[in-house]
Design a protein around this motif. Structure first.
Motif, PDB file in Angstrom:
ATOM      1  N   GLN A 174      27.212  -0.067 -24.343  1.00 53.60           N
ATOM      2  CA  GLN A 174      27.652  -0.881 -25.795  1.00 53.60           C
ATOM      3  C   GLN A 174      29.246  -0.209 -26.156  1.00 53.60           C
ATOM      4  O   GLN A 174      29.410   0.851 -26.094  1.00 53.60           O
TER       5      GLN A 174
ATOM      6  N   LYS B 156      23.309  -4.368 -20.299  1.00 54.68           N
ATOM      7  CA  LYS B 156      21.949  -4.305 -19.898  1.00 54.68           C
ATOM      8  C   LYS B 156      21.228  -3.878 -18.536  1.00 54.68           C
ATOM      9  O   LYS B 156      21.335  -4.448 -18.044  1.00 54.68           O
TER      10      LYS B 156
ATOM     11  N   TYR C 247      14.472   0.090 -19.451  1.00 52.10           N
ATOM     12  CA  TYR C 247      16.085  -0.342 -19.281  1.00 52.10           C
ATOM     13  C   TYR C 247      17.508   0.657 -20.093  1.00 52.10           C
ATOM     14  O   TYR C 247      16.671   1.167 -20.744  1.00 52.10           O
TER      15      TYR C 247
ATOM     16  N   THR D 289      23.738   4.742 -17.288  1.00 49.27           N
ATOM     17  CA  THR D 289      23.951   5.280 -18.569  1.00 49.27           C
ATOM     18  C   THR D 289      25.894   5.818 -18.935  1.00 49.27           C
ATOM     19  O   THR D 289      26.744   5.116 -18.985  1.00 49.27           O
TER      20      THR D 289
ATOM     21  N   GLU E  91      20.939   0.410 -21.746  1.00 51.17           N
ATOM     22  CA  GLU E  91      22.150  -0.273 -22.650  1.00 51.17           C
ATOM     23  C   GLU E  91      23.218   0.454 -22.470  1.00 51.17           C
ATOM     24  O   GLU E  91      23.300   1.924 -23.225  1.00 51.17           O
TER      25      GLU E  91
ATOM     26  N   ILE F   8      28.137  -5.348 -24.633  1.00 48.76           N
ATOM     27  CA  ILE F   8      26.425  -4.858 -24.523  1.00 48.76           C
ATOM     28  C   ILE F   8      26.040  -5.006 -23.517  1.00 48.76           C
ATOM     29  O   ILE F   8      26.402  -6.160 -22.485  1.00 48.76           O
TER      30      ILE F   8
ATOM     31  N   TYR G 197      18.438  -3.247 -16.578  1.00 52.57           N
ATOM     32  CA  TYR G 197      16.318  -3.136 -16.137  1.00 52.57           C
ATOM     33  C   TYR G 197      16.598  -3.572 -14.651  1.00 52.57           C
ATOM     34  O   TYR G 197      16.752  -3.989 -13.555  1.00 52.57           O
TER      35      TYR G 197
END
Length: 148
Positions: free
Chosen positions: A10, A99, A6, A118, A8, A97, A101
């Motif tokens: 934030q 995420k 995944y 990203t 992430e 956050i 995936y």
């Protein structure tokens, strides 16, 4: 499928959780820092179309779950992946956050998607922070891949 991988990103946004959550479900706000058009507000079990007019790109976004002021679970992209937006109340504001995936790519293609996700979601969070905290639209998405 690379289900254990995944991405992430934030960011702490120094605004109340209600304001930050609303910025992600209400296209009148989201279009100030991310996509340029939407067919509507995010509603659980419905699908909206997000558009980036400067790139001629559209994406169907299926909203799988909304927990008010805490979580938005979506599925979108080509090929489709899961993207969750989590909101955590902090002393100085709201931690967001994102995420991503459920990637189906492998090898070099997976690395490219991870890199794009990203960078892309970091840019979204940077733009959201600037807009919500300072009322500034930095045009980050438009300027990320400028047209000649």
């Amino acid at each position: 499928m690379s289900s254990n991988i995944y991405v992430e990103a934030q960011m702490l946004i120094r605004k109340p959780i209600e304001d930050v959550f609303e910025a992600f479900i209400n296209p009148e706000i989201t279009t100030q820092f991310w996509f340029t058009k939407s067919t509507g507000k995010l509603v659980e079990s419905e699908t909206v179309i997000w558009e980036w007019e400067m790139y001629g790109v559209k994406s169907a976004v299926k909203v799988n779950q909304i927990i008010l002021n805490h979580l938005i679970k979506t599925e979108w992209g080509e090929p489709s992946t899961n993207v969750d937006y989590e909101f955590k109340e902090m002393e100085k504001g709201t931690l967001v956050i994102i995420k991503s995936y459920g990637f189906s790519q492998t090898g070099e293609n997976l690395l490219k998607v991870i890199n794009d996700n990203t960078g892309g979601f970091t840019t979204v969070l940077d733009g959201c922070k600037a807009y919500l905290e300072h009322g500034i639209n930095l045009n980050l998405i438009e300027d990320k891949f400028p047209q000649k």
